[in-house]
Every structure is written in structure tokens, then in C-alpha cells.
Design a protein around this motif. Structure first.
Motif, PDB file in Angstrom:
ATOM      1  N   GLY A 239       0.773  -1.234   0.000  1.00  0.00           N
ATOM      2  CA  GLY A 239       0.000   0.000   0.000  1.00  0.00           C
ATOM      3  C   GLY A 239       0.800   1.277   0.000  1.00  0.00           C
ATOM      4  N   TYR A 240       2.100   1.178  -0.285  1.00  0.00           N
ATOM      5  CA  TYR A 240       2.933   2.373  -0.376  1.00  0.00           C
ATOM      6  C   TYR A 240       3.091   2.749  -1.855  1.00  0.00           C
ATOM      7  CZ  TYR A 240       4.132   1.636   4.516  1.00  0.00           C
ATOM      8  OH  TYR A 240       4.082   1.472   5.883  1.00  0.00           O
ATOM      9  N   ARG A 241       2.529   3.883  -2.223  1.00  0.00           N
ATOM     10  CA  ARG A 241       2.608   4.321  -3.611  1.00  0.00           C
ATOM     11  C   ARG A 241       3.919   5.062  -3.848  1.00  0.00           C
ATOM     12  NH1 ARG A 241       1.657   9.123  -6.279  1.00  0.00           N
ATOM     13  NH2 ARG A 241       1.158   8.895  -8.503  1.00  0.00           N
ATOM     14  N   GLN A 242       4.624   4.658  -4.903  1.00  0.00           N
ATOM     15  CA  GLN A 242       5.830   5.384  -5.278  1.00  0.00           C
ATOM     16  C   GLN A 242       5.428   6.677  -5.971  1.00  0.00           C
ATOM     17  OE1 GLN A 242       8.392   3.505  -8.175  1.00  0.00           O
ATOM     18  NE2 GLN A 242      10.148   4.780  -7.623  1.00  0.00           N
ATOM     19  N   TYR A 243       5.904   7.812  -5.429  1.00  0.00           N
ATOM     20  CA  TYR A 243       5.592   9.088  -6.069  1.00  0.00           C
ATOM     21  C   TYR A 243       6.839   9.837  -6.501  1.00  0.00           C
ATOM     22  CZ  TYR A 243       6.604  11.405  -1.552  1.00  0.00           C
ATOM     23  OH  TYR A 243       7.212  11.870  -0.412  1.00  0.00           O
ATOM     24  N   GLU A 244       8.006   9.306  -6.143  1.00  0.00           N
ATOM     25  CA  GLU A 244       9.292   9.899  -6.514  1.00  0.00           C
ATOM     26  C   GLU A 244      10.292   8.779  -6.607  1.00  0.00           C
ATOM     27  OE1 GLU A 244      13.255  11.632  -5.623  1.00  0.00           O
ATOM     28  OE2 GLU A 244      12.081  10.366  -4.287  1.00  0.00           O
ATOM     29  N   VAL A 245      11.461   9.045  -7.170  1.00  0.00           N
ATOM     30  CA  VAL A 245      12.452   7.997  -7.415  1.00  0.00           C
ATOM     31  C   VAL A 245      12.647   7.087  -6.201  1.00  0.00           C
ATOM     32  CG1 VAL A 245      14.909   7.597  -7.831  1.00  0.00           C
ATOM     33  CG2 VAL A 245      13.683   9.277  -9.213  1.00  0.00           C
ATOM     34  N   SER A 246      12.758   7.651  -5.007  1.00  0.00           N
ATOM     35  CA  SER A 246      13.038   6.839  -3.823  1.00  0.00           C
ATOM     36  C   SER A 246      12.025   7.047  -2.707  1.00  0.00           C
ATOM     37  CB  SER A 246      14.446   7.146  -3.304  1.00  0.00           C
ATOM     38  OG  SER A 246      14.564   8.514  -2.981  1.00  0.00           O
ATOM     39  N   LEU A 328      11.592  15.732 -12.853  1.00  0.00           N
ATOM     40  CA  LEU A 328      11.608  14.417 -13.497  1.00  0.00           C
ATOM     41  C   LEU A 328      11.893  13.288 -12.516  1.00  0.00           C
ATOM     42  CD1 LEU A 328      13.220  15.171 -16.972  1.00  0.00           C
ATOM     43  CD2 LEU A 328      10.842  14.605 -16.437  1.00  0.00           C
ATOM     44  N   ARG A 329      12.095  13.627 -11.242  1.00  0.00           N
ATOM     45  CA  ARG A 329      12.165  12.597 -10.199  1.00  0.00           C
ATOM     46  C   ARG A 329      10.762  12.109  -9.819  1.00  0.00           C
ATOM     47  NH1 ARG A 329      16.926  12.155  -7.237  1.00  0.00           N
ATOM     48  NH2 ARG A 329      15.694  11.402  -5.464  1.00  0.00           N
ATOM     49  N   LEU A 330       9.748  12.899 -10.167  1.00  0.00           N
ATOM     50  CA  LEU A 330       8.380  12.574  -9.776  1.00  0.00           C
ATOM     51  C   LEU A 330       7.755  11.565 -10.742  1.00  0.00           C
ATOM     52  CD1 LEU A 330       7.196  16.176  -8.903  1.00  0.00           C
ATOM     53  CD2 LEU A 330       7.574  14.300  -7.283  1.00  0.00           C
ATOM     54  N   VAL A 331       7.132  10.540 -10.200  1.00  0.00           N
ATOM     55  CA  VAL A 331       6.490   9.510 -11.017  1.00  0.00           C
ATOM     56  C   VAL A 331       5.400  10.128 -11.882  1.00  0.00           C
ATOM     57  CG1 VAL A 331       5.048   7.433 -10.928  1.00  0.00           C
ATOM     58  CG2 VAL A 331       7.048   7.632  -9.434  1.00  0.00           C
ATOM     59  N   ASP A 332       4.652  11.097 -11.333  1.00  0.00           N
ATOM     60  CA  ASP A 332       3.571  11.726 -12.090  1.00  0.00           C
ATOM     61  C   ASP A 332       4.057  12.866 -12.969  1.00  0.00           C
ATOM     62  OD1 ASP A 332       1.744  10.003 -10.963  1.00  0.00           O
ATOM     63  OD2 ASP A 332       1.170  11.388  -9.366  1.00  0.00           O
ATOM     64  N   SER A 369       0.309  17.688 -19.724  1.00  0.00           N
ATOM     65  CA  SER A 369       1.002  16.773 -18.807  1.00  0.00           C
ATOM     66  C   SER A 369       2.261  16.168 -19.431  1.00  0.00           C
ATOM     67  CB  SER A 369       0.048  15.643 -18.392  1.00  0.00           C
ATOM     68  OG  SER A 369       0.725  14.635 -17.688  1.00  0.00           O
ATOM     69  N   VAL A 370       3.330  16.106 -18.627  1.00  0.00           N
ATOM     70  CA  VAL A 370       4.574  15.437 -19.020  1.00  0.00           C
ATOM     71  C   VAL A 370       4.965  14.492 -17.895  1.00  0.00           C
ATOM     72  CG1 VAL A 370       7.010  15.723 -19.646  1.00  0.00           C
ATOM     73  CG2 VAL A 370       5.337  17.476 -20.291  1.00  0.00           C
ATOM     74  N   ARG A 371       5.138  13.206 -18.225  1.00  0.00           N
ATOM     75  CA  ARG A 371       5.531  12.262 -17.178  1.00  0.00           C
ATOM     76  C   ARG A 371       6.501  11.231 -17.745  1.00  0.00           C
ATOM     77  NH1 ARG A 371       0.402  10.607 -18.743  1.00  0.00           N
ATOM     78  NH2 ARG A 371       0.176   8.373 -19.203  1.00  0.00           N
ATOM     79  N   PRO A 372       7.404  10.753 -16.894  1.00  0.00           N
ATOM     80  CA  PRO A 372       8.363   9.750 -17.372  1.00  0.00           C
ATOM     81  C   PRO A 372       7.722   8.376 -17.533  1.00  0.00           C
ATOM     82  CG  PRO A 372       8.722  10.212 -15.044  1.00  0.00           C
ATOM     83  CD  PRO A 372       7.656  11.159 -15.513  1.00  0.00           C
ATOM     84  N   THR A 373       8.189   7.637 -18.519  1.00  0.00           N
ATOM     85  CA  THR A 373       7.792   6.246 -18.676  1.00  0.00           C
ATOM     86  C   THR A 373       8.616   5.398 -17.703  1.00  0.00           C
ATOM     87  OG1 THR A 373       9.515   5.808 -20.310  1.00  0.00           O
ATOM     88  CG2 THR A 373       7.388   6.634 -21.146  1.00  0.00           C
ATOM     89  N   THR A 380      16.770   8.244 -15.640  1.00  0.00           N
ATOM     90  CA  THR A 380      16.424   9.627 -15.288  1.00  0.00           C
ATOM     91  C   THR A 380      17.537  10.601 -15.650  1.00  0.00           C
ATOM     92  OG1 THR A 380      14.975   8.885 -13.499  1.00  0.00           O
ATOM     93  CG2 THR A 380      15.760  11.163 -13.403  1.00  0.00           C
ATOM     94  N   ASN A 381      18.766  10.249 -15.344  1.00  0.00           N
ATOM     95  CA  ASN A 381      19.879  11.177 -15.611  1.00  0.00           C
ATOM     96  C   ASN A 381      20.023  11.478 -17.104  1.00  0.00           C
ATOM     97  OD1 ASN A 381      20.467  11.357 -12.901  1.00  0.00           O
ATOM     98  ND2 ASN A 381      22.073   9.802 -12.950  1.00  0.00           N
TER      99      ASN A 381
END
Length: 390
Positions: A239-246, A328-332, A369-373, A380-381
Motif C-alpha cells: 500500500g505504499y505508492r511510489q511518487y518519486e524515485v526513492s 523528473l524525479r516525480l512519477v507523475d 502533462s509530461v511524465r516519465p515512462t 532519469t539522468n
């Protein structure tokens, strides 16, 4: 393309407070932290922090502070009554938002039951525990001063004191760590039911002991990736949603302070070596300011111009790269409207880079909207480097 007046309103404002002392410098740490010797001058340091804040106030007149974060070093070395004195002084100088998130980083080896109640009474409403691992062998190899029993006990004491918003820092790819050991760390963390888990890979940062003398038994790249993928699945299942790289959180428990960094918000940085970023004016002038790093020099100079380590105005052409370094560290990902509001740069200035990233399947661009795949998050780098410019 011109920007609308609403787009030109200042971004959210945070306050970062650096406490530079720790009990012992960890061999992987590249933060501005100094091993404390003897009685530490915390009362004088609070005076210096408030003088430092007074110096920076003209940069943010009329703005509201959304979050406060005490980082270090080990802020939990500071007595609760002095944290209270600082927060009372700061809130008399700045407007704090209702329900302002106020985080204190804590080392499980430096706190006790009375401290947690004092922190809560002072106004701290979020704790971040530097656990790193629940394996005593791993903790010893990392140079930590606590063991797993102390970590578990400290977290439970904090919960008993009324804290219900708690982050646990956990590292993976540690010296001598197997996938099963990393899995065990997460299972022990889940049992404590924190609202937030920061789960990040050990890296050998320049100018650290580990960089000069790498520890034996580090997992190779494939082994580290296997641990990361397995642990990400475990976090999602619990139940922990990833919202950033770490960063992983229960719904609604994301770290608001760190989100402000990643969304290219503004922040005052006070304390030895602290960095700040302030946006002002219709031209979206962005000032980065940092303070003297060494605690002794800082104590002597805080509140005056000599206490400023440096000021830098960020050139317009650098702002897209700086923005992407965070967003760009953000999942969304981010919105193009938010990009314009934060940087003062029109979206057409980054059109070519966005198209290249889409072609490489690193980014998805849909309307605003812009989000990473998933591929983009893995590289990311490389994605960020597209926006570096000439």
C-alpha cells in the motif's frame, strides 16, 4: 509567448533549517555534518538561526511558509525546548500556513521518550528516522551508532508520544546485503506501520570515506537492480505508492516539503551550509543563496553579510535544466503550465527536447502533462541531460 499574471505568482515557500552536528560521521555521508565534541552550543545556535532568518526575511516579505524541515547532521541532538524557542521565533517573523508540515530528522540512537513529547509540544508533527537497515551487521558496516532493537524501540516511543506521520529511511545494495536481507528490512519496516518510506540505493559519493575506500561485498549492478525491482513490488503490495524515485507513501502522506523541492518551489535555507532558492519579480528572478558551512564560522557571522557563503542569480537558459533535475524525479511528472509558472520560461523553449525524449520512449506528453515512462525513470539522468543546453 507571454505569461499570464496568474502564472507569475510566486511558487510555494518552505523553510529548511540545518543542524550540522552528529555523534559520528558515517562513512557514506556527504552532507555538511560535523562530529560533535563536548557540549554543543545549541542555545547560541538558535540565536544564530534567528539572526540568519532576519537577514533573509526581506527576500520573502508577505509570503506564507507551507513547510519546515530540520535536517542535518542529527537535529534530534537538539533539546526540544530549543526547537520550541526557534519555532516560536520563526513563526513570529513569518506567517506559517495552517497545518504547516514541520519535520524533524531523527537518529534512533539519539532520542528518548521525553524528547518525543517535547518535540511534539514544540510543534513538530512529522518525524523522519534514519534507520537505514534493521540488520545489525549492515548497520555496523555503515558506521551507524544504533542497532535494530534501538531503532524499533525509538519508533514505537514516537508513536506512543502521539506521532502518526513517520518516515523511515532505508538503504539497499549495502555491503554484504542479499536480496533476502533487503526483503527482511522492508518486512520489519511494514510491521511498524510508518506512513512513508524512503528507499534508496547506497551510493559512493565523492569526498566520503566509502568513496576513498569502497567497502567489500557491495552487490553488482544486476544484483542492485534485482533488489530494487523486488522491493518496489513489495512496497506497492503493502500500500505504499511510489511518487518519486526513492519515496513511497500511504495515500495523502507524501512529504510536502520534499514535493516542494521537486516541483521547483522556493525555500529559505538557514543554518550552517544551508542552501535556499527564492523567486521574485515579474521577470522571475531566481536567487540561490548559501550560508557558511563550518559551524564555528557560521556562529560567528550569522545574521550579517559575512554569514552568506554566496549568492547566485540563475540565468534564464539554465532554468529548464534545474527544473527537470527536480521534476523528473516525480512519477507523475509535471504540467507544462507548472513549468512556465516556476521558471518564467515558455513551453515552446523546451519543445525540441520533449520531442526527442518522446521518440526515445523516455517521456509521455499528453496535452499539458509530461511524465516519465518506466524506461525514463530507469534512465532519469539521461532524460535530464537533454535539457542541459550548450
Amino acid at each position: 509567448m507571454s505569461l499570464s499574471p496568474s502564472t507569475l505568482s510566486p511558487p510555494p515557500l518552505s523553510l529548511y533549517v540545518h543542524v550540522p552536528w552528529c555523534v559520528r560521521k558515517c562513512p557514506y555521508c556527504d552532507f555538511n555534518s560535523h562530529q560533535g565534541r563536548g557540549e554543543l552550543p545549541f542555545a547560541a545556535y538558535v540565536d544564530a538561526l534567528l539572526a540568519d532568518l532576519d537577514l533573509d526575511l526581506p527576500l520573502v516579505w508577505g509570503r506564507t511558509v507551507q513547510t519546515v524541515f530540520f535536517g542535518g547532521g542529527t537535529p534530534s541532538l537538539m533539546p526540544g525546548e530549543l526547537i520550541d524557542r526557534f519555532l516560536q521565533g520563526a513563526s513570529s517573523r513569518l506567517r506559517f500556513a495552517p497545518g504547516c508540515e514541520i519535520t524533524l530528522e531523527t537518529n534512533p540512537g539519539t532520542v528518548e521518550h521525553g524528547s518525543f513529547r517535547a518535540y511534539r509540544d514544540a510543534g513538530i508533527n512529522r518525524l523522519s528516522f534514519g534507520v537505514q537497515s534493521f540488520d545489525d551487521g549492515c548497520l555496523q558496516r555503515l558506521g551507524r551508532i544504533h542497532d535494530s532493537t534501538e531503532a524499533t524501540a525509538a519508533i514505537k516511543l514516537a508513536q506512543d508520544a502521539g506521532f502518526d506521520n513517520i518516515n523511515l529511511d532505508l538503504m539497499y545494495a549495502l555491503p554484504g546485503q542479499s536480496l533476502a536481507m533487503a526483503e527482511s528490512d522492508l518486512l520489519q519496516a511494514f510491521a511498524l506501520q510508518p506512513t512513508h518510506i524512503s528507499h534508496y540505493q547506497l551510493t559512493l559519493e565523492p569526498n566520503t570515506v566509502f568513496a576513498a575506500r569502497p567497502p567489500a561485498g557491495l552487490p553488482d549492478e544486476d544484483g542492485s537492480w534485482d533488489i530494487q525491482e523486488h522491493c518496489q513490488a513489495m512496497l506497492a503490495d503493502d500500500g505504499y505508492r511510489q511518487y518519486e524515485v526513492s519515496a513511497y507513501a500511504r495515500p495523502g502522506r507524501e512529504c510536502v516539503h520534499n514535493l516542494n523541492y521537486w516541483k521547483y518551489g522556493d525555500y529559505l535555507g538557514i543554518g550552517a551550509g544551508a542552501h535556499g532558492k527564492i523567486t521574485s519579480g515579474h521577470d522571475r528572478s531566481i536567487l540561490r543563496r548559501w550560508k557558511l558551512k563550518h559551524p564555528t564560522a557560521y556562529l560567528e557571522a550569522a545574521g550579517g553579510e559575512r554569514g552568506i557563503g554566496g549568492d547566485e542569480l540563475i540565468a534564464t537558459e539554465r532554468r529548464p535544466f534545474e527544473f527537470m533535475l527536480n521534476a523528473l524525479r516525480l512519477v507523475d511528472g509535471f504540467s507544462l503550465t507548472g513549468f512556465e509558472a516556476s521558471t518564467g520560461v515558455p513551453r515552446n523553449a523546451i519543445q525540441a527536447q520533449l520531442q526527442e525524449a518522446v521518440q526515445k520512449q523516455w517521456l509521455i506528453v499528453e496535452d499539458d502533462s509530461v511524465r516519465p515512462t518506466p524506461l525514463g525513470r530507469r534512465f532519469t539522468n539521461d532524460v535530464i541531460e537533454l535539457f542541459l543546453g550548450d
